[in-house]
Design a protein around this motif. Structure first.
Motif, mmCIF file in Angstrom:
data_model
loop_
_atom_site.group_PDB
_atom_site.id
_atom_site.type_symbol
_atom_site.label_atom_id
_atom_site.label_comp_id
_atom_site.label_asym_id
_atom_site.label_seq_id
_atom_site.Cartn_x
_atom_site.Cartn_y
_atom_site.Cartn_z
ATOM 1 N N GLU A 160 24.502 70.177 46.914
ATOM 2 C CA GLU A 160 24.632 69.820 48.327
ATOM 3 C C GLU A 160 25.941 70.285 48.948
ATOM 4 O O GLU A 160 26.043 70.387 50.162
ATOM 5 C CB GLU A 160 24.489 68.303 48.501
ATOM 6 C CG GLU A 160 23.052 67.843 48.541
ATOM 7 C CD GLU A 160 22.902 66.422 49.059
ATOM 8 O OE1 GLU A 160 21.884 66.136 49.694
ATOM 9 O OE2 GLU A 160 23.803 65.598 48.812
ATOM 10 N N ASP A 161 26.957 70.574 48.122
ATOM 11 C CA ASP A 161 28.240 71.002 48.683
ATOM 12 C C ASP A 161 28.335 72.516 48.824
ATOM 13 O O ASP A 161 29.414 73.056 49.068
ATOM 14 C CB ASP A 161 29.408 70.478 47.841
ATOM 15 C CG ASP A 161 29.398 71.026 46.411
ATOM 16 O OD1 ASP A 161 28.425 71.711 46.024
ATOM 17 O OD2 ASP A 161 30.369 70.748 45.672
ATOM 18 N N ALA A 164 27.872 75.876 54.040
ATOM 19 C CA ALA A 164 26.798 75.819 55.038
ATOM 20 C C ALA A 164 26.365 77.207 55.476
ATOM 21 O O ALA A 164 25.176 77.460 55.710
ATOM 22 C CB ALA A 164 27.264 75.004 56.241
ATOM 23 N N LEU A 167 23.794 78.665 53.249
ATOM 24 C CA LEU A 167 22.490 78.018 53.276
ATOM 25 C C LEU A 167 21.714 78.337 54.544
ATOM 26 O O LEU A 167 20.492 78.180 54.580
ATOM 27 C CB LEU A 167 22.655 76.506 53.124
ATOM 28 C CG LEU A 167 23.334 76.063 51.823
ATOM 29 C CD1 LEU A 167 23.281 74.556 51.683
ATOM 30 C CD2 LEU A 167 22.681 76.716 50.608
ATOM 31 N N THR A 168 22.404 78.814 55.570
ATOM 32 C CA THR A 168 21.706 79.213 56.792
ATOM 33 C C THR A 168 20.787 80.402 56.520
ATOM 34 O O THR A 168 19.655 80.461 57.016
ATOM 35 C CB THR A 168 22.711 79.577 57.890
ATOM 36 O OG1 THR A 168 23.514 78.426 58.183
ATOM 37 C CG2 THR A 168 21.995 80.029 59.159
ATOM 38 N N ASP A 380 31.358 83.076 53.607
ATOM 39 C CA ASP A 380 32.200 81.879 53.556
ATOM 40 C C ASP A 380 33.514 82.154 54.288
ATOM 41 O O ASP A 380 34.568 82.261 53.670
ATOM 42 C CB ASP A 380 32.463 81.494 52.098
ATOM 43 C CG ASP A 380 33.271 80.206 51.962
ATOM 44 O OD1 ASP A 380 33.401 79.474 52.965
ATOM 45 O OD2 ASP A 380 33.767 79.945 50.857
#
Length: 408
Positions: A160-161, A164, A167-168, A380
């Motif tokens: 979950e970390d 973001a 993950l898009t 990132d």
């Protein structure tokens, strides 16, 4: 697939039919029995008729070397064929003759596209409708993109970390992204469980033997692109160990077959917070701590391809070093500032590793070094902000610019 003779366990030497879907040797508990792909090189060379002239449109120039059936429908986004950039300003900073191969130029922004193209091609040829993997982000994006291209469903397990931004991408590609409340290793173990339960095709590069084979095209390309001017060292970041193992296999193949004259030494670079392969190579005690590094792409506590990675380093006459997260981020900023290339933290780790290897006397003055960036910095962008200047706020007035830079 008559050019592929068999799969062989790296631990016990047991062999398996390459036409079956098998991930690891069942003679060993867990995923320790990693399989290696073996070829009939007479058949490979009989089929390989491309000119080694430095022009590489995609990795499928080397299709004769890849473990896919001749009648397979290749799923490709034109991965591979990435540029080798001469980087003299960076080299002056590091005290070496430097170049950078930027695999962030691949379709989803990461070297893993080389492996994923092979995986989805094989999954589709085997009649599988669903592909899966565990990932900290890059493999997820890569698999989702190629699954969309190949018309397959994609279900991905991520901690979950995970960043973001990473993950898009798979969400845009239409994948089911399942955030696991735990570490990458826990997400990895879950992906193996669902593979057994549902029969989905698993792309995990650490266990799927054909993934390393796709990654080895980066070695083929380096051999071809630097033929006649081979660098003394080629440098990779290491996470699960698949990339450095695959690259070495490609480099060694071309030399053994007489397509190029020699091979370089390999330098493997890991974060000090995720150093299991480095520690194994240097004979240190087995680390049990959970990996923790800003370079999430190489944040692996239990690398599954340690044996292949260490073998690659040893056979090449190379070695491994570790670097701090601070050094990785500063290397990322240095690469951007000196050469206009933007790498994610794991992709910048080789630059930090060269600086460390220079300080330790591993790489000598003026030696030539090719550093491989494995992922684009846009994966990132937030991590590196801690070592860059802030945006300067000004009024929409000429005077504010004059105050900062003086009169023109």
């Amino acid at each position: 697939m008559d050019h592929v003779t068999h799969l062989e366990c790296v631990l016990c030497g047991a062999t398996y039919d390459p036409e079956q879907v098998i991930y690891t040797c069942p003679n060993h508990e867990g995923v320790k029995g990693i399989l290696d792909v073996h070829y009939d090189y007479d058949v490979v060379l009989d089929r390989f008729d491309a000119a080694l002239d430095g022009n590489v449109a995609s990795q499928w120039k080397y299709e004769a070397f890849l473990p896919v059936s001749e009648d397979a429908d290749v799923v490709t986004l034109q991965e591979g064929g990435t540029a080798v950039h001469e980087t003299p300003t960076l080299g002056a900073e590091l005290g070496v003759t430097a170049s950078v191969k930027d695999d962030g130029e691949n379709p989803t922004g990461v070297l893993k596209d080389r492996a994923t193209s092979v995986a989805v091609t094989k999954a589709k040829h085997a009649g599988r409708d669903v592909v899966t993997c565990a990932s900290t982000g890059n493999a997820a994006a890569s698999l989702a993109g190629y699954a969309a291209r190949g018309g397959l469903s994609c279900r991905i397990f991520v901690p979950e970390d995970a960043p973001a931004g990473k993950l898009t991408q798979p969400l845009v590609y239409g994948a089911d992204v399942l955030g696991v409340r735990g570490s990458y290793d826990e997400a990895y173990d879950l992906s193996l469980d669902v593979t057994d339960e549902f029969g989905w095709y698993n792309r995990n590069a650490a266990i799927n033997p054909f993934q390393v084979e796709g990654k080895r095209t980066v070695g083929h390309e380096i051999a071809e692109q630097t033929s006649g001017d081979l660098p003394d060292w080629v440098v990779f970041a290491m996470g699960d160990g698949c990339t450095v193992a695959g690259a070495w296999k490609g480099l060694r193949e071309f030399a053994d077959l007489g397509l190029v004259e020699e091979t370089p030494k390999l330098l493997g670079v890991q974060s000090a917070g995720a150093s299991a392969i480095h520690d194994a190579f240097h004979g240190h005690e087995d680390a049990t701590a959970v990996a923790e590094t800003v370079a999430d792409s190489i944040e692996v506590s239990r690398p599954r391809n340690t044996v292949k990675a260490c073998r690659a380093l040893e056979e090449s006459g190379g070695t491994a070093v570790t670097v701090s997260d601070e050094e990785i981020l500063r290397a990322e900023a240095l690469l951007g500032r000196t050469e206009g290339l933007f790498a994610e933290p794991a992709g910048a780790a080789p630059i930090a590793g060269v600086r460390t290897a220079r300080a330790e006397g591993v790489i000598g003055d003026g030696e030539s070094v090719l550093m491989v960036v494995t992922g684009n910095g846009l994966k990132d962008p937030e991590s590196v902000r801690s070592v860059t200047d802030d945006v300067v706020s000004i009024e929409p007035a000429l005077g504010d610019v004059v105050d900062r830079y003086g009169r023109g």
